[in-house]
Design a protein around this motif. Structure first.
Motif, mmCIF file in Angstrom:
data_model
loop_
_atom_site.group_PDB
_atom_site.id
_atom_site.type_symbol
_atom_site.label_atom_id
_atom_site.label_comp_id
_atom_site.label_asym_id
_atom_site.label_seq_id
_atom_site.Cartn_x
_atom_site.Cartn_y
_atom_site.Cartn_z
ATOM 1 N N PHE A 37 0.833 -1.198 0.000
ATOM 2 C CA PHE A 37 0.000 0.000 0.000
ATOM 3 C C PHE A 37 0.873 1.255 0.000
ATOM 4 O O PHE A 37 0.534 2.254 -0.636
ATOM 5 C CB PHE A 37 -0.933 -0.009 1.211
ATOM 6 C CG PHE A 37 -2.019 -1.030 1.147
ATOM 7 C CD1 PHE A 37 -3.271 -0.700 0.660
ATOM 8 C CD2 PHE A 37 -1.806 -2.340 1.573
ATOM 9 C CE1 PHE A 37 -4.290 -1.641 0.585
ATOM 10 C CE2 PHE A 37 -2.807 -3.285 1.509
ATOM 11 C CZ PHE A 37 -4.051 -2.943 1.010
ATOM 12 N N CYS A 38 1.980 1.204 0.728
ATOM 13 C CA CYS A 38 2.918 2.333 0.713
ATOM 14 C C CYS A 38 3.454 2.567 -0.699
ATOM 15 O O CYS A 38 3.588 3.714 -1.145
ATOM 16 C CB CYS A 38 4.076 2.071 1.667
ATOM 17 S SG CYS A 38 3.632 1.982 3.417
ATOM 18 N N ASP A 39 3.743 1.490 -1.410
ATOM 19 C CA ASP A 39 4.251 1.618 -2.776
ATOM 20 C C ASP A 39 3.200 2.226 -3.706
ATOM 21 O O ASP A 39 3.515 3.051 -4.564
ATOM 22 C CB ASP A 39 4.683 0.248 -3.303
ATOM 23 C CG ASP A 39 5.837 -0.346 -2.513
ATOM 24 O OD1 ASP A 39 6.623 0.432 -1.948
ATOM 25 O OD2 ASP A 39 5.939 -1.586 -2.473
ATOM 26 N N VAL A 40 1.949 1.808 -3.535
ATOM 27 C CA VAL A 40 0.869 2.353 -4.358
ATOM 28 C C VAL A 40 0.685 3.840 -4.077
ATOM 29 O O VAL A 40 0.577 4.657 -5.002
ATOM 30 C CB VAL A 40 -0.447 1.587 -4.101
ATOM 31 C CG1 VAL A 40 -1.624 2.299 -4.754
ATOM 32 C CG2 VAL A 40 -0.348 0.157 -4.628
ATOM 33 N N PHE A 41 0.659 4.202 -2.794
ATOM 34 C CA PHE A 41 0.489 5.611 -2.458
ATOM 35 C C PHE A 41 1.655 6.444 -2.989
ATOM 36 O O PHE A 41 1.456 7.531 -3.542
ATOM 37 C CB PHE A 41 0.375 5.804 -0.945
ATOM 38 C CG PHE A 41 0.227 7.257 -0.559
ATOM 39 C CD1 PHE A 41 -1.016 7.859 -0.562
ATOM 40 C CD2 PHE A 41 1.339 8.021 -0.222
ATOM 41 C CE1 PHE A 41 -1.161 9.203 -0.245
ATOM 42 C CE2 PHE A 41 1.202 9.361 0.093
ATOM 43 C CZ PHE A 41 -0.043 9.956 0.085
ATOM 44 N N ARG A 42 2.873 5.941 -2.815
ATOM 45 C CA ARG A 42 4.036 6.680 -3.303
ATOM 46 C C ARG A 42 3.926 6.940 -4.805
ATOM 47 O O ARG A 42 4.182 8.056 -5.278
ATOM 48 C CB ARG A 42 5.319 5.897 -3.007
ATOM 49 C CG ARG A 42 6.588 6.612 -3.515
ATOM 50 C CD ARG A 42 7.814 5.739 -3.377
ATOM 51 N NE ARG A 42 7.694 4.527 -4.164
ATOM 52 C CZ ARG A 42 7.946 3.311 -3.701
ATOM 53 N NH1 ARG A 42 8.336 3.135 -2.450
ATOM 54 N NH2 ARG A 42 7.802 2.251 -4.480
ATOM 55 N N SER A 43 3.510 5.931 -5.548
ATOM 56 C CA SER A 43 3.391 6.076 -6.994
ATOM 57 C C SER A 43 2.360 7.140 -7.357
ATOM 58 O O SER A 43 2.602 8.003 -8.213
ATOM 59 C CB SER A 43 3.011 4.728 -7.617
ATOM 60 O OG SER A 43 2.877 4.827 -9.017
ATOM 61 N N ASP A 44 1.203 7.100 -6.708
ATOM 62 C CA ASP A 44 0.154 8.064 -7.010
ATOM 63 C C ASP A 44 0.564 9.476 -6.586
ATOM 64 O O ASP A 44 0.270 10.459 -7.288
ATOM 65 C CB ASP A 44 -1.149 7.670 -6.303
ATOM 66 C CG ASP A 44 -1.815 6.471 -6.956
ATOM 67 O OD1 ASP A 44 -1.413 6.104 -8.067
ATOM 68 O OD2 ASP A 44 -2.739 5.901 -6.347
#
Length: 458
Positions: free
Chosen positions: A254-261
């Motif tokens: 989830f951290c990776d998804v948020f970082r990308s967005d």
């Protein structure tokens, strides 16, 4: 005073040639994209019949994958291709999705009040950082209290980031958000209106709902921030929806998804350094995001395989049921094979067009042996599935837009306890439904058939 006839002829000729060349260019782009044959055929027919309308519509809405704008998510978990815990895990790992993680803490939230209290407690107990991503933050009591809670944490020195979809949050609590910015928080909108029409971004909405506290705890699911979804004083108008709390190593995804967005919205790279705990409970989970920032369509294609592999049950809850043809066919085949296929939808959703569009698909499934459950007490907004001994829940509706266009995030569950919790929720929901599918008139059936031809253009 009119110009010379020859000048008018040349001008008209240039316009016609220009439209033809632009139409051919758009057709060439269409043929290069990964679309279903029905979608490609529908767009080309639109271009041939109404090129002056179709070309600008395509430039604004027709792009499905924007790899130059949305780079693929960089997942921190490098241990891909672990020994799969489930056939679905094996499929998703083949798409380079993060593998399933065992020993996680998972808590299902299935009421507006319990969800509101869990969310507020998560914010209040955050010590270092709070990262939030939502499609909608409404300008009501719940929305304002949510933003005010973030503001209090920002003033206390906690790093707060809030990212919202621009179209979803057109009517957000802007006064409260101004105070949040003044408190030192970062507030951004995803895919704003002021952008080049040729970018195609207006059709690619961020439908994810995520809160990450201290990079160690996650709140996610189908609920946006608003009184319809969650409240400490729910009313008869409250919707039926699902969310969850998650702790453990799976939080990193989830951290990776948020970082990308966030990097897309801000234009700046960020680094999330706090490690998530390595073990926290008994759940086995797998995060499957989908959207323009995923090279393939793992959610859509993985579900097709899951439906074809199912041998005992397929239970689906969705507010909007307009599946792709491959998903629709997989459901029909499963029902014909004798699988217990049940589809739960609201008696009446908030989208009349979606309710109109779903009719033909639901009747096809019912004719093959599926049971359609129409939820009557309230608007049912949950997005969940139970397929044999696995389950899934999150942000994706069972429709073309969620499966192939929007930025989404689904959590798959593989342990018996979590699957049982979601199965119990379905059983309780079925008891509040009727199964009397309406029989439409011939004009309506013809209208639905025409709409079905155009649906793939989404």
């Amino acid at each position: 005073m009119q110009g010379p006839p020859m000048f008018g002829f040349i001008t008209t000729h240039i316009e016609v040639v220009g439209v033809i060349l632009l139409t051919l260019l758009v057709a060439f782009i269409l043929l290069q994209q990964r679309r279903s044959p029905q979608s490609t055929a529908a767009w080309i027919l639109f271009l041939v019949l109404l090129p002056y309308v179709a070309v600008p519509v395509f430039l604004g809405l027709g792009f499905r994958k924007q790899n130059k704008k949305y780079n693929p998510i960089r997942f921190s978990d490098k241990e891909h291709h672990r020994t799969p815990v489930h056939a679905l895990d094996h499929t998703f790992q083949a798409f380079n999705m993060p593998p399933a993680v065992e020993a996680q803490s998972f808590r299902l939230l299935d009421s507006p009040q319990a969800t509101f209290h869990a969310l507020m407690e998560m914010i209040e107990t955050a010590e270092h950082s709070i990262d939030c991503l939502f499609y909608i933050v409404t300008d009501d009591d719940t929305g304002r209290r949510f933003v005010q809670a973030l503001t209090a944490k920002a003033r206390a020195g906690v790093k707060v980031r809030l990212l919202m979809d621009r179209i979803g949050t057109m009517r957000g609590p802007h006064k409260a958000m101004k105070a949040l910015r003044e408190a030192g928080a970062d507030v951004l909108f995803f895919s704003p209106f002021l952008q080049l029409p040729s970018s195609g971004h207006l059709n690619l909405r961020n439908h994810r709902k995520i809160i990450i506290a201290d990079n160690a705890r996650v709140f996610s699911g189908g609920m946006n921030i608003g009184a319809n979804y969650m409240s400490d004083a729910p009313t008869d108008a409250s919707w039926v929806d699902l969310a969850y709390l998650l702790e453990g190593l799976a939080v990193q995804g989830f951290c990776d998804v948020f970082r990308s967005d966030w990097e897309v919205a801000s234009g700046h790279d960020i680094k999330l350094t706090s490690p998530a705990p390595k073990s926290a409970g008994l759940a086995t989970v797998q995060l499957i995001p989908s959207g323009p920032d995923i090279a393939e369509d793992p959610l859509h294609d993985g579900l097709i395989r899951a439906l074809h592999l199912a041998h005992s049950r397929i239970w689906i809850a969705t507010p909007y049921f307009v599946p792709t043809e491959p998903l629709s066919n997989a459901l029909r085949i499963a029902a014909l094979r004798g699988v217990d296929v049940r589809i739960m939808v609201p008696q009446k959703s908030l989208q009349p067009i979606a309710d109109f569009a779903r009719g033909a698909y639901l009747r096809d499934a019912e004719t093959a042996g599926a049971v359609i459950h129409y939820f009557t007490p309230a608007m049912m907004h949950a997005k969940a599935m139970v397929i044999d001994d696995a389950a899934a829940m999150g942000t994706a509706n069972f429709d073309v837009r969620s499966m192939l266009l929007n930025f989404e995030a689904m959590l798959f569950l593989y342990d018996a306890g979590s699957v049982a919790d979601l199965s119990d929720w379905f059983t309780a929901g079925f008891a509040q439904c009727h199964t009397n599918t309406p029989h439409p008139t011939l004009p309506r059936r013809l209208s639905e058939a025409i709409f079905r031809i155009g649906a793939p253009m989404l």
